[in-house]
Design an enzyme around this catalytic site. Structure first.
Site, short mmCIF file in Angstrom:
data_model
loop_
_atom_site.label_atom_id
_atom_site.label_comp_id
_atom_site.label_asym_id
_atom_site.label_seq_id
_atom_site.Cartn_x
_atom_site.Cartn_y
_atom_site.Cartn_z
N ASP A 43 13.80 3.89 10.98
CA ASP A 43 12.97 2.86 11.62
C ASP A 43 12.01 3.58 12.56
O ASP A 43 12.42 4.45 13.33
CB ASP A 43 13.87 1.90 12.40
CG ASP A 43 13.14 0.68 12.94
OD1 ASP A 43 12.00 0.84 13.41
OD2 ASP A 43 13.71 -0.42 12.89
N TYR A 86 -0.78 -10.20 15.71
CA TYR A 86 -0.94 -9.12 14.73
C TYR A 86 -2.22 -8.34 14.99
O TYR A 86 -2.20 -7.11 15.09
CB TYR A 86 -0.96 -9.67 13.31
CG TYR A 86 -1.32 -8.61 12.29
CD1 TYR A 86 -0.41 -7.63 11.93
CD2 TYR A 86 -2.61 -8.56 11.73
CE1 TYR A 86 -0.75 -6.62 11.03
CE2 TYR A 86 -2.95 -7.56 10.83
CZ TYR A 86 -2.03 -6.60 10.48
OH TYR A 86 -2.36 -5.61 9.60
N ILE A 92 0.84 -1.20 0.00
CA ILE A 92 0.00 0.00 0.00
C ILE A 92 0.87 1.25 0.00
O ILE A 92 0.60 2.22 -0.73
CB ILE A 92 -0.93 0.01 1.23
CG1 ILE A 92 -1.84 -1.23 1.23
CG2 ILE A 92 -1.78 1.28 1.24
CD1 ILE A 92 -2.68 -1.38 2.50
N ILE A 143 4.43 -4.33 10.77
CA ILE A 143 4.75 -5.72 10.44
C ILE A 143 3.44 -6.48 10.35
O ILE A 143 2.64 -6.48 11.29
CB ILE A 143 5.66 -6.35 11.51
CG1 ILE A 143 7.03 -5.67 11.51
CG2 ILE A 143 5.81 -7.85 11.24
CD1 ILE A 143 7.96 -6.16 12.60
N ASP A 145 13.10 -3.89 0.12
CA ASP A 145 13.13 -4.03 -1.33
C ASP A 145 12.51 -2.77 -1.91
O ASP A 145 11.31 -2.52 -1.73
CB ASP A 145 12.33 -5.27 -1.74
CG ASP A 145 12.38 -5.56 -3.23
OD1 ASP A 145 12.59 -4.62 -4.01
OD2 ASP A 145 12.19 -6.74 -3.61
N ALA A 154 3.84 2.19 8.18
CA ALA A 154 4.84 1.20 8.59
C ALA A 154 4.26 0.26 9.64
O ALA A 154 3.75 0.70 10.67
CB ALA A 154 6.08 1.91 9.13
N SER A 156 -6.36 -1.32 10.36
CA SER A 156 -6.56 -2.58 9.64
C SER A 156 -7.97 -3.09 9.81
O SER A 156 -8.63 -2.80 10.82
CB SER A 156 -5.57 -3.63 10.16
OG SER A 156 -5.87 -4.92 9.66
#
Length: 334
Positions: free
Chosen positions: A51, A142, A12, A74, A36, A72, A114
């Site tokens: 970070d 999560y 996203i 995980i 990446d 940002a 989320s």
């Protein structure tokens, strides 16, 4: 406008960066040194290595910024440290980003929550922005971390301008990871038999999700949340659509819940005790799937003007990207 995007190399995040660049904004991208960056190639963007758990690097990235898009995080349903780093990034990282944005005088922060905060309301029930947190019973590190980060953002909104967006299941090009949905799509093109659970999830074109972030920055109400989604589909329906888009034929098998739970427990135990690598399915993933992630995104459509691109287009573009980037064994037709 100068905008900072955290998590700018992600699925996203890089689409948010791309759309900001396309409209002429001055964009600063905060990425990890190991990220990446292929999705940021060719974009006129200032890349900063940092970070979100490092307050100094966040503070430096905030200088002279008007709007922050905080993506940002995980996203994982299994980690070798049982979610410890995920919690540092998702919860404490959010706290640091919001603290430093306030100190830097940032005009508005768009926080990416989320569907995990609102979904899981049970079979046949669609989540809305007023739905209670329901995934705690799954013990998903999560989901719990995203719930807690959401609460951090709500608390911060008392003292600063924060608007919250909650993406559903994004599909589209640039899925470097790939995400769990992306892995399913790749399997549709590679495996002789496609096995799925009988769950329902709300899916959406990732470019619409990115557009929803920009619209939230422009039109969203302070401290309010907006589900960014489009269409509820079972995984069998999604797999069938992927096969139809590509012209491939393969049987789609729905795994009974009892068998799925057994497989999830076995694979989780194997990962915990032997391989120490993320398994294909986990106990938590199956528990979430049983509750479902159906959602009603009509508020974002109505109040923000969230686009509703057909899922077929998102699927086609995602599969072509996977093919071009070498994720598939055979090439797709143009």
């Amino acid at each position: 406008m100068r905008a900072l995007v955290t998590g700018a190399a992600g699925l996203i995040g890089h689409h948010v960066v791309r759309q900001l660049c396309e409209r002429g904004d001055d964009v600063r991208a905060l990425v990890l040194a190991r990220d990446d960056l292929r999705n940021l190639r060719g974009l006129d963007v200032e890349v900063r290595i940092g970070d979100v758990t490092d307050r100094d690097s966040v503070a430096r990235a905030m200088r002279e910024v008007e709007v922050v898009f905080h993506l940002a995080a995980i996203y994982a349903l299994w980690t070798p440290d049982r979610g410890a780093r995920m919690r540092r990034v998702n919860v404490e990282g959010t706290r640091i980003v919001l603290d430093e944005a306030r100190r830097a005088g940032v005009r508005r922060v768009v926080h990416t929550s989320s569907i995990a905060r609102f979904g899981g309301q049970g079979p046949g029930r669609r989540a809305t922005e007023s739905s209670p947190f329901a995934l705690g019973v799954t013990k998903s590190a999560y989901a719990i971390s995203k719930r807690d980060a959401h609460e951090v953002a709500l608390d911060a909104a008392r003292d600063q301008d924060v608007v919250i967006v909650a993406p559903c299941g994004p599909i589209g090009p640039g899925d470097v990871g790939p995400t769990p949905t992306g892995r399913l799509l790749v399997e549709c093109l590679r495996l002789p038999v496609i096995a799925v659970t009988p769950t329902v999830t709300n899916f959406v074109d990732v470019r619409d999700v990115a557009r929803g972030h920009l619209l939230a920055a422009e039109r969203g109400a302070r401290s309010e949340s907006y589900l960014l989604g489009h269409r509820d589909l079972s995984l069998a329906q999604l797999a069938g659509m992927a096969l139809e888009v590509t012209g491939r034929r393969a049987p789609i098998v729905e795994i009974p819940w009892r068998a799925a739970r057994i497989a999830g427990r076995a694979m989780s135990a194997l990962a915990d005790r032997v391989t120490h690598r993320a398994p294909p399915i986990t106990t938590e993933a199956i528990a979430i799937a049983e509750l479902g992630l159906a959602a009603d995104a009509s508020r974002a459509v109505r109040e923000l003007g969230l686009p509703q691109t057909p899922i077929e287009r998102a699927l086609s573009d995602a599969l072509k990207w996977f093919d071009r980037e070498g994720y598939l064994a055979a090439r797709l037709a143009a």
